[in-house]
Structures are given as C-alpha cells and as structure tokens.
Design a protein around this motif. Structure first.
Motif, mmCIF file in Angstrom:
data_model
loop_
_atom_site.group_PDB
_atom_site.id
_atom_site.type_symbol
_atom_site.label_atom_id
_atom_site.label_comp_id
_atom_site.label_asym_id
_atom_site.label_seq_id
_atom_site.Cartn_x
_atom_site.Cartn_y
_atom_site.Cartn_z
ATOM 1 N N HIS A 136 2.768 5.757 -2.908
ATOM 2 C CA HIS A 136 3.952 6.517 -3.308
ATOM 3 C C HIS A 136 3.932 6.767 -4.823
ATOM 4 N N LEU A 137 3.512 5.770 -5.574
ATOM 5 C CA LEU A 137 3.485 5.861 -7.041
ATOM 6 C C LEU A 137 2.222 6.537 -7.566
ATOM 7 N N LYS A 138 1.426 7.097 -6.649
ATOM 8 C CA LYS A 138 0.205 7.834 -7.001
ATOM 9 C C LYS A 138 -0.829 6.962 -7.709
ATOM 10 N N LYS A 139 -0.866 5.693 -7.332
ATOM 11 C CA LYS A 139 -1.871 4.784 -7.871
ATOM 12 C C LYS A 139 -3.062 4.644 -6.930
ATOM 13 N N LEU A 140 -2.984 5.316 -5.794
ATOM 14 C CA LEU A 140 -4.088 5.357 -4.830
ATOM 15 C C LEU A 140 -4.333 6.812 -4.456
ATOM 16 N N PRO A 141 -5.591 7.143 -4.124
ATOM 17 C CA PRO A 141 -5.931 8.537 -3.800
ATOM 18 C C PRO A 141 -5.479 8.951 -2.405
ATOM 19 N N MET B 26 0.836 -1.204 0.000
ATOM 20 C CA MET B 26 0.000 0.000 0.000
ATOM 21 C C MET B 26 0.872 1.256 0.000
ATOM 22 N N ALA B 27 1.967 1.241 0.751
ATOM 23 C CA ALA B 27 2.870 2.399 0.760
ATOM 24 C C ALA B 27 3.464 2.611 -0.632
ATOM 25 N N ALA B 28 3.934 1.551 -1.265
ATOM 26 C CA ALA B 28 4.516 1.679 -2.610
ATOM 27 C C ALA B 28 3.468 2.143 -3.614
ATOM 28 N N THR B 29 2.277 1.591 -3.515
ATOM 29 C CA THR B 29 1.203 1.950 -4.455
ATOM 30 C C THR B 29 0.794 3.405 -4.273
ATOM 31 N N ARG C 225 -12.121 -1.661 -1.795
ATOM 32 C CA ARG C 225 -11.720 -3.070 -1.667
ATOM 33 C C ARG C 225 -11.006 -3.518 -2.940
ATOM 34 N N GLN C 226 -11.550 -3.156 -4.090
ATOM 35 C CA GLN C 226 -10.968 -3.542 -5.377
ATOM 36 C C GLN C 226 -9.575 -2.932 -5.562
ATOM 37 N N GLU C 227 -9.412 -1.658 -5.216
ATOM 38 C CA GLU C 227 -8.100 -1.010 -5.333
ATOM 39 C C GLU C 227 -7.071 -1.694 -4.430
ATOM 40 N N ILE C 228 -7.495 -2.087 -3.248
ATOM 41 C CA ILE C 228 -6.584 -2.765 -2.319
ATOM 42 C C ILE C 228 -6.190 -4.124 -2.877
#
Length: 168
Positions: A21-26, A16-19, A33-36
């Motif tokens: 960090h890469l601006k793939k999460l808001p 989650m931190a990497a995702t 749930r789907q994004e996770i």
C-alpha cells in the motif's frame, strides 16, 4: 483517511499489504526474500501484540496505514467497528477509517510458516514457508490493497469493515 489491515497474527499478510500500500514493494514482480524479511514488523509480533495497532507510514495521498493482529477473536474487529461508529455518531472522529481483512489471501504455506516460526519458534522451517507463502499470495495481496483503496474511494460511509471473502 486511516487504513487498518488485519488478520490473525498481524505480522505476515497484513505487513505485506501495508508495505505494498505504501509503495515499498513492486507491483510488476514478486518481492525478493530480502524485501519480505525486512518489511516493518514482518514475522516479529508475538501473542501479546494482538489487538494493538502498528503504524507503517503515510501513503502518497496522506492516508495513514496501520496493521493489527486479532488472534482467534471473532469479535475484536466488529467491536472496533462499532466503537468507531459510536465515536463518529458522537462527533469524535475526523477521519474515514477502513478495516480490511487480509486473511482470505493467506495460503497454506503461510499459515504453516507462521505456526512453525511464531508459535513453535522453529525459524529454519517456518521462515522459508513464510517466504514461499508470501510469494504465492502476493498477487492476491496486491488485488486486496487495490480493492480496499477503491472501496474507500467509492463509499460514502465514514467507517468501512471489509471482510474481503472474494479473495478466498
């Protein structure tokens, strides 16, 4: 620069931190749930993956982002840190490297979810706990990523090891 987010399994809070960090999460809402569940390597790694570096992508500034699980080892990350210091001293490193511990962001639901899903292979119990745990931890994960990036920018050190104990 190279960022390496690390924790026990390397497959939940680190991902989650990497995702993020890469601006793939808001930043302005909890991930769905789907994004996770569709984040790269989320809940996929196994015991034999401990100590391996997994590349997640390159951020907007051209920095590479990795994750790693360290298992129960209290010496793996310090060992890597001292190896990197030696390589830097020998002139064998070109990049600044930041090792950032995401474990302090992990709530009980995430711990039990990982145990149930990864170790006991009971996904119908573990996965809902993982999703709940990530949602509980998400703001702390966001703060940890911002802290990691800020520490990297502010420090003149070429190798940084961040324990991030302030997130407990």
């Amino acid at each position: 620069m190279i960022y390496i987010y690390n924790d026990f399994g390397g497959t939940h809070s680190t991902v989650m931190a990497a995702t993020y960090h890469l601006k793939k999460l808001p930043q302005d809402r909890e991930p769905t749930r789907q994004e996770i569940l569709t984040a790269h390597n989320f809940n996929e790694l196994v015991y034999s993956d401990r100590g391996k570096l997994f590349f997640h992508g390159t951020d907007e500034d051209g920095n590479k982002v990795y994750t790693m699980g360290r298992g129960r080892s209290k010496i793996l990350v310090p060992g890597i840190y001292h190896l990197l210091l030696m390589l830097e001293k020998e002139g064998a490193l070109n990049d600044k490297i930041i090792l950032s511990n995401t474990s302090p962001t992990v709530p009980l639901a995430l711990t039990f979810g990982g145990l149930t899903s990864r170790w006991l292979k009971i996904d119908w119990i573990g996965v809902p706990l993982l999703v709940k745990g990530i949602k509980q931890a998400y703001q702390d994960i966001i703060r940890l990523v911002h802290h990691t990036k800020d520490a990297a920018r502010r420090s003149d050190e070429r190798i940084l090891m961040l324990e991030n104990k302030q997130f407990k």
